[in-house]
Design a protein around this motif. Sequence first.
Motif, short mmCIF file in Angstrom:
data_model
loop_
_atom_site.label_atom_id
_atom_site.label_comp_id
_atom_site.label_asym_id
_atom_site.label_seq_id
_atom_site.Cartn_x
_atom_site.Cartn_y
_atom_site.Cartn_z
N GLY A 152 0.79 3.96 -2.96
CA GLY A 152 0.47 5.36 -2.67
C GLY A 152 1.52 6.32 -3.19
N ILE A 153 2.78 5.96 -2.99
CA ILE A 153 3.87 6.80 -3.49
C ILE A 153 3.87 6.84 -5.01
CG2 ILE A 153 6.38 6.96 -3.67
CD1 ILE A 153 6.47 5.87 -0.78
N PHE A 190 1.35 6.29 -7.05
CA PHE A 190 0.20 7.05 -7.53
C PHE A 190 0.45 8.55 -7.43
CE2 PHE A 190 -3.74 9.33 -6.79
CZ PHE A 190 -4.47 8.97 -7.91
N THR A 191 0.98 9.00 -6.30
CA THR A 191 1.22 10.42 -6.10
C THR A 191 2.24 10.97 -7.10
OG1 THR A 191 0.75 10.14 -3.76
CG2 THR A 191 1.89 12.15 -4.41
N GLY A 198 0.81 -1.21 0.00
CA GLY A 198 0.00 0.00 0.00
C GLY A 198 0.84 1.26 0.00
N GLY A 199 1.95 1.24 0.73
CA GLY A 199 2.84 2.39 0.75
C GLY A 199 3.47 2.65 -0.61
#
Length: 58
Positions: free
Chosen positions: A14-15, A17-18, A10-11
């Motif tokens: 998230g990174i 995607f950002t 997930g981390g």
Amino acid sequence: MHPISALITGGIAGILFTVLFTWINKIALCDDVLGVYYFTAFVVLGVVLLQVFSAAHL
């Protein structure tokens, strides 16, 4: 999936995607205040990739 593996996955997601969201916003130069078009494109791309990789296991 182990909870620690899920947290790491997930981390990373998230990174990723950002970073990609910001990069595409700078390249496209589209006046999209809410960022809806780019978010929808990422969701569609994710669904397509999920189908491709899950079909490989069948």
